[in-house]
Design a protein around this motif. Structure first.
Motif, short mmCIF file in Angstrom:
data_model
loop_
_atom_site.label_atom_id
_atom_site.label_comp_id
_atom_site.label_asym_id
_atom_site.label_seq_id
_atom_site.Cartn_x
_atom_site.Cartn_y
_atom_site.Cartn_z
N LEU A 1 16.07 19.71 46.51
CA LEU A 1 17.18 20.29 46.61
C LEU A 1 18.17 19.61 47.47
O LEU A 1 17.91 18.67 47.97
CB LEU A 1 17.02 21.50 47.26
N ARG A 2 19.52 19.54 47.01
CA ARG A 2 20.55 18.88 47.68
C ARG A 2 20.88 19.35 49.08
O ARG A 2 20.42 20.61 49.37
CB ARG A 2 21.89 19.20 46.92
N TRP A 3 21.14 18.65 49.84
CA TRP A 3 21.41 18.86 51.27
C TRP A 3 22.52 19.96 51.66
O TRP A 3 23.34 19.80 50.98
CB TRP A 3 21.91 17.60 52.13
N GLY A 4 22.42 20.89 52.45
CA GLY A 4 23.31 21.95 52.34
C GLY A 4 23.17 23.07 51.61
O GLY A 4 23.47 24.00 51.63
N ARG A 5 22.10 22.84 50.46
CA ARG A 5 21.94 24.22 49.58
C ARG A 5 20.27 24.24 49.79
O ARG A 5 19.82 25.36 49.12
CB ARG A 5 22.10 23.61 48.24
N THR A 6 19.74 23.82 50.58
CA THR A 6 18.19 24.00 50.56
C THR A 6 17.75 25.28 51.01
O THR A 6 16.69 26.07 50.31
CB THR A 6 17.45 22.99 51.68
N GLU A 7 18.35 25.94 52.10
CA GLU A 7 17.98 27.17 52.40
C GLU A 7 17.98 28.33 51.63
O GLU A 7 17.28 29.16 51.33
CB GLU A 7 18.55 27.63 53.94
N SER B 1 8.87 20.42 52.89
CA SER B 1 9.58 20.13 54.07
C SER B 1 9.08 20.86 55.22
O SER B 1 9.37 20.35 56.36
CB SER B 1 10.89 20.35 54.07
N ARG B 2 8.48 22.04 55.25
CA ARG B 2 8.05 22.68 56.21
C ARG B 2 6.44 22.56 56.11
O ARG B 2 5.84 23.24 57.12
CB ARG B 2 8.34 24.16 56.17
N ASP B 3 5.68 22.06 55.28
CA ASP B 3 4.60 21.86 55.02
C ASP B 3 3.55 23.33 55.25
O ASP B 3 2.67 23.30 55.96
CB ASP B 3 3.80 20.79 56.16
N ARG B 4 4.07 24.31 54.43
CA ARG B 4 3.57 25.54 54.66
C ARG B 4 3.82 26.51 53.42
O ARG B 4 5.21 26.08 52.70
CB ARG B 4 3.84 26.15 55.83
N LEU B 5 3.02 27.29 53.05
CA LEU B 5 3.62 28.39 52.00
C LEU B 5 4.66 29.08 52.45
O LEU B 5 4.91 29.56 53.72
CB LEU B 5 2.38 29.41 51.67
#
Length: 70
Positions: free
Chosen positions: A37-43, A64-68
């Motif tokens: 995902l592009r930076w700034g659009r991830t969330e 990126s969070r290493d979790r489900l």
């Protein structure tokens, strides 16, 4: 994947898609799909992908969070 592309096509001429590579189908391998995902659009995009996965009985893992994702 179709539901993700319905919201954000990967042939986006206005450059508003959250996908950092495309076409998105190229990121699929067997039963898995891994997309950047592009930076700034991830969330926004990852939350939407997680909701879609849940609604279809699938699992969404956030690297990126290493979790489900819930």
């Amino acid at each position: 994947m179709a539901a993700l592309l319905q919201r954000w096509p990967d042939t986006d001429e206005d450059d508003v898609s959250p996908w950092c590579s495309g076409p998105l189908i190229d990121e699929a391998s067997g039963p898995l799909i891994s997309f950047g995902l592009r930076w700034g659009r991830t969330e926004e995009a990852s939350a939407h992908a997680a909701r879609l996965a849940l609604s279809k009985g699938l699992v969404c893992f956030d690297v990126s969070r290493d979790r489900l994702r819930p």
